[in-house]
Write an enzyme that holds these catalytic residues in place. Structure first.
Site, mmCIF file in Angstrom:
data_model
loop_
_atom_site.group_PDB
_atom_site.id
_atom_site.type_symbol
_atom_site.label_atom_id
_atom_site.label_comp_id
_atom_site.label_asym_id
_atom_site.label_seq_id
_atom_site.Cartn_x
_atom_site.Cartn_y
_atom_site.Cartn_z
ATOM 1 N N PRO A 108 -40.877 32.140 -24.216
ATOM 2 C CA PRO A 108 -40.203 30.849 -24.042
ATOM 3 C C PRO A 108 -38.748 30.883 -24.516
ATOM 4 C CG PRO A 108 -42.137 30.669 -25.487
ATOM 5 C CD PRO A 108 -41.956 32.103 -25.189
ATOM 6 N N PRO A 109 -37.947 29.896 -24.111
ATOM 7 C CA PRO A 109 -36.540 29.873 -24.504
ATOM 8 C C PRO A 109 -36.380 29.813 -26.017
ATOM 9 C CG PRO A 109 -37.001 28.162 -22.879
ATOM 10 C CD PRO A 109 -38.306 28.755 -23.252
ATOM 11 N N GLY A 110 -35.336 30.430 -26.501
ATOM 12 C CA GLY A 110 -34.967 30.310 -27.915
ATOM 13 C C GLY A 110 -35.813 31.116 -28.871
ATOM 14 N N HIS A 334 -47.502 -1.130 -32.178
ATOM 15 C CA HIS A 334 -47.853 0.084 -31.425
ATOM 16 C C HIS A 334 -47.979 1.294 -32.375
ATOM 17 C CE1 HIS A 334 -47.523 2.533 -27.627
ATOM 18 N NE2 HIS A 334 -47.176 3.452 -28.523
ATOM 19 N N GLU A 335 -46.989 1.457 -33.238
ATOM 20 C CA GLU A 335 -46.991 2.636 -34.130
ATOM 21 C C GLU A 335 -48.096 2.537 -35.182
ATOM 22 O OE1 GLU A 335 -45.412 5.168 -33.217
ATOM 23 O OE2 GLU A 335 -44.232 4.101 -31.715
ATOM 24 N N HIS A 338 -51.242 3.754 -33.628
ATOM 25 C CA HIS A 338 -51.336 5.226 -33.653
ATOM 26 C C HIS A 338 -51.744 5.712 -35.047
ATOM 27 C CE1 HIS A 338 -49.791 6.164 -29.743
ATOM 28 N NE2 HIS A 338 -48.570 5.697 -29.949
ATOM 29 N N ASP A 409 -47.163 8.215 -24.016
ATOM 30 C CA ASP A 409 -48.491 8.476 -24.606
ATOM 31 C C ASP A 409 -49.486 8.826 -23.508
ATOM 32 O OD1 ASP A 409 -47.431 7.720 -27.010
ATOM 33 O OD2 ASP A 409 -48.159 5.648 -26.880
HETATM 34 P P1 ATP Z 1 -33.168 31.957 -23.872
HETATM 35 O O1 ATP Z 1 -34.433 32.373 -23.203
HETATM 36 O O2 ATP Z 1 -32.979 30.464 -23.828
HETATM 37 O O3 ATP Z 1 -31.968 32.729 -23.443
HETATM 38 P P2 ATP Z 1 -33.563 33.598 -26.196
HETATM 39 O O4 ATP Z 1 -35.019 33.865 -26.328
HETATM 40 O O5 ATP Z 1 -32.708 34.646 -25.628
HETATM 41 O O6 ATP Z 1 -33.363 32.229 -25.445
HETATM 42 P P3 ATP Z 1 -31.808 33.725 -28.425
HETATM 43 O O7 ATP Z 1 -30.590 33.405 -27.623
HETATM 44 O O8 ATP Z 1 -32.013 35.125 -28.825
HETATM 45 O O9 ATP Z 1 -33.080 33.198 -27.647
HETATM 46 O O10 ATP Z 1 -31.873 32.805 -29.714
HETATM 47 C C1 ATP Z 1 -31.073 31.639 -29.857
HETATM 48 C C2 ATP Z 1 -30.759 31.420 -31.318
HETATM 49 O O11 ATP Z 1 -31.966 31.073 -32.006
HETATM 50 C C3 ATP Z 1 -30.267 32.669 -32.020
HETATM 51 O O12 ATP Z 1 -28.879 32.769 -31.968
HETATM 52 C C4 ATP Z 1 -30.755 32.466 -33.448
HETATM 53 O O13 ATP Z 1 -29.866 31.666 -34.169
HETATM 54 C C5 ATP Z 1 -32.032 31.681 -33.278
HETATM 55 N N1 ATP Z 1 -33.231 32.533 -33.291
HETATM 56 C C6 ATP Z 1 -34.135 32.657 -32.294
HETATM 57 N N2 ATP Z 1 -35.135 33.468 -32.650
HETATM 58 C C7 ATP Z 1 -34.865 33.901 -33.891
HETATM 59 C C8 ATP Z 1 -35.523 34.776 -34.799
HETATM 60 N N3 ATP Z 1 -36.682 35.366 -34.488
HETATM 61 N N4 ATP Z 1 -34.960 35.000 -36.007
HETATM 62 C C9 ATP Z 1 -33.796 34.401 -36.328
HETATM 63 N N5 ATP Z 1 -33.129 33.563 -35.518
HETATM 64 C C10 ATP Z 1 -33.646 33.303 -34.318
#
Ligand code: ATP
Length: 497
Positions: A108-110, A334-335, A338, A409
């Site tokens: 996944p992203p990030g 509502h809250e 929950h 929800d």
């Molecule tokens: P995308 O798929 O969106 O391109 P990605 O998987 O390539 O995302 P990165 O660009 O490598 O993700 O990570 C984004 C930022 O998140 C990094 O610059 C860092 O600050 C933080 N980060 C992500 N994963 C880690 C990790 N395992 N350890 C430390 N920092 C992390």
């Protein structure tokens, strides 16, 4: 330089022709047409239009080492193993192993895929070139293929210039250019680009001077063309998952290392509270906490700053807009609905309830952390739906009708109900969701949710007075703790008993 001399010579010739009284209009026209043609060809071939981000060995990627990546132990292990093919080519050749050409990072992203690729370049002392799949695709046919050739040539030239023995080409969002052939509308251009990538990868082993490794990243490996993932191309597929609780603590530790923390900051607790967060989310939490502390002119970042930062990353920035009294009353009811339901299915689970609008939510109930779980029982999932529909049930009981506040929800409840169906937890037994007629799927989802709605209405109607009392307090205080709600629940139960 040559361009300048040529231009000078042409200008001088024109002056001489003019001097001699020769008509230069046709020549001027010809020169203009040639310039236009040259410009069009340049743009079409993409020579000038793209410069791939070059992150070579001097500053940027050398700052990223594997030790600076939290968690991802399996991914790191697999990647390191693969990289030894580049670091120790003689050993590999001795064993008769064919060199690796490509590694695919899937997740996944990030989650740190780019970081891993950069760390790979540092580890192997390679030059590093990065590009995104979308940078290869333009509307002119042939541009993508041209760019592929260009990045491979650029990598080799740069490595030679820098006296490096290897180069790493990182292609993010590789599914854009490596999607299954024949599936795109303008498929000719896409197919040509992918074919060129395959050609370049096939030719890599013949270049003895510079060893090139392609690292691709994607979160949709299922979209990739089979030819790309067959052995001999992207030989290794490395899964880069969302971090578990131990990894989350490690990542947080890395991102708070340069920040002044108060003694009350408990990273273990923060790691537990951030289930489902990626590395990028955690980096953002650390950053936002520091910003909040600075806004309050505090010297140190406290646990409260981190809690607020988690809420901000989860739900978005606090909104200035103040709902009117009637709307606020509805949000509070509502809250509280929950919250009471959450205490019913998991006693001690409510962390706090607030009517502070954030992002798209006008208020929210936060649950305290659970252990990371990757498997859910039917009872757990039904409990989740019970909590999700309890907000609307409380509105129905206290205000006599529902509002659009419950839309999200219900969307969540439908997702969970679908999960139950897919796991064979419905009256239909084991079914394939794709093959199920839509009307039957719809009816079954409706039944699962309706059962929990009836349960929630039955439970909350017995708590009518408590909902009114807690919602009034919430309306005035804007936030109440889970602790307070639990105390009032116990007192009420004692009175009823
Ligand atoms: P995308 O798929 O969106 O391109 P990605 O998987 O390539 O995302 P990165 O660009 O490598 O993700 O990570 C984004 C930022 O998140 C990094 O610059 C860092 O600050 C933080 N980060 C992500 N994963 C880690 C990790 N395992 N350890 C430390 N920092 C992390």
């Amino acid at each position: 330089m040559i361009k300048e001399i040529a231009l000078g010579v042409v200008a001088a010739l024109f002056i001489v022709f003019l001097w001699q009284g020769i008509n230069v209009a046709p020549l001027l026209f010809l020169a203009g047409m040639s310039a236009l043609l040259y410009f069009l060809l340049q743009t079409r071939s993409g020579f000038n239009s793209k410069n791939f981000s070059l992150v070579n060995n001097d500053k940027a990627h050398n700052l990223v080492k594997f030790e600076q990546i939290g968690g991802q132990e399996t991914a790191k292990k697999e990647l390191l193993e693969a990289l030894d093919f580049i670091r120790y080519p003689h050993k590999v050749a001795k064993m008769g192993i064919r060199p690796l050409k490509g590694i695919l990072l899937v997740g996944p992203p990030g989650t740190g895929k780019t970081l891993l690729a950069k760390a790979a370049a540092t580890y192997t002392d390679s030059v590093f070139l990065a590009a995104s799949g979308s940078e290869f695709i333009e509307m002119y046919a042939g541009v993508g293929a041209q760019r592929i050739r260009q990045i491979f040539a650029q990598a080799k030239n740069l490595a030679r210039k820098e006296n490096k023995k290897s180069a790493i080409i990182f292609i993010d969002e590789i599914e854009i250019l490596g999607g299954k052939r024949g599936t795109h509308l303008s498929h000719h251009e896409y197919d040509q680009t992918l074919n060129q990538l395959l050609v370049e990868m096939d030719g890599m082993s013949t270049d003895k001077g510079v060893r090139t490794l392609v690292i691709g990243a994607t979160n949709r490996a299922d979209l990739l063309d089979n030819a790309l993932v067959r052995p001999g191309r992207f030989d290794r597929i490395v899964q880069v998952d969302l971090p578990d609780v131990v990894a989350r603590k490690e990542i947080l530790k890395l991102h708070v290392a340069n920040k002044p923390l108060d003694a009350n900051v408990d990273l273990d607790q923060l790691a537990r509270e951030t289930f489902g967060f990626s590395g990028a989310h955690l980096e953002s939490v650390a950053n936002e906490a520091a910003i909040l502390a600075m806004r309050e002119r505090q010297e140190r970042i406290t646990q409260k700053h981190f809690h607020d930062a988690i809420e901000k990353v989860m739900m978005g920035e606090k909104l200035e807009r103040k709902p009117d009294k009637a709307e606020l009353w509805r949000v509070a009811v509502h809250e509280i609905g929950h919250a009471l339901a959450s205490e019913r299915v998991r006693p001690g689970s409510v962390s706090n309830v607030t009517t502070t609008p954030r992002g798209k939510a006008l208020g929210y109930m936060r649950q305290s952390p659970e252990n990371d779980s990757y498997l859910y029982t039917q009872q757990y999932l039904e409990g989740q739906i019970f909590v999700m529909v309890a907000g609307a049930a409380a509105e129905e009981i206290i205000l006599g009708n529902r509002s659009t506040g419950a839309c999200n929800d219900f969307e969540q409840a439908v997702k969970v109900a679908k999960q139950m169906l897919a796991a064979g937890m419905s009256a239909l037994g084991t079914v394939s969701l794709e093959d199920l007629p839509k009307s039957l799927l719809h009816r079954e989802i409706q039944q699962i949710i309706a059962r929990q709605q009836a349960n929630a209405e039955e439970y909350l109607s017995r708590k009518h007075n408590l909902i009114v009392e807690l919602a009034e307090i919430l309306m005035h205080e804007e936030r109440i703790s889970g602790e307070f709600i639990r105390t009032r629940l116990q007192e009420e139960q004692k009175c009823a008993g």
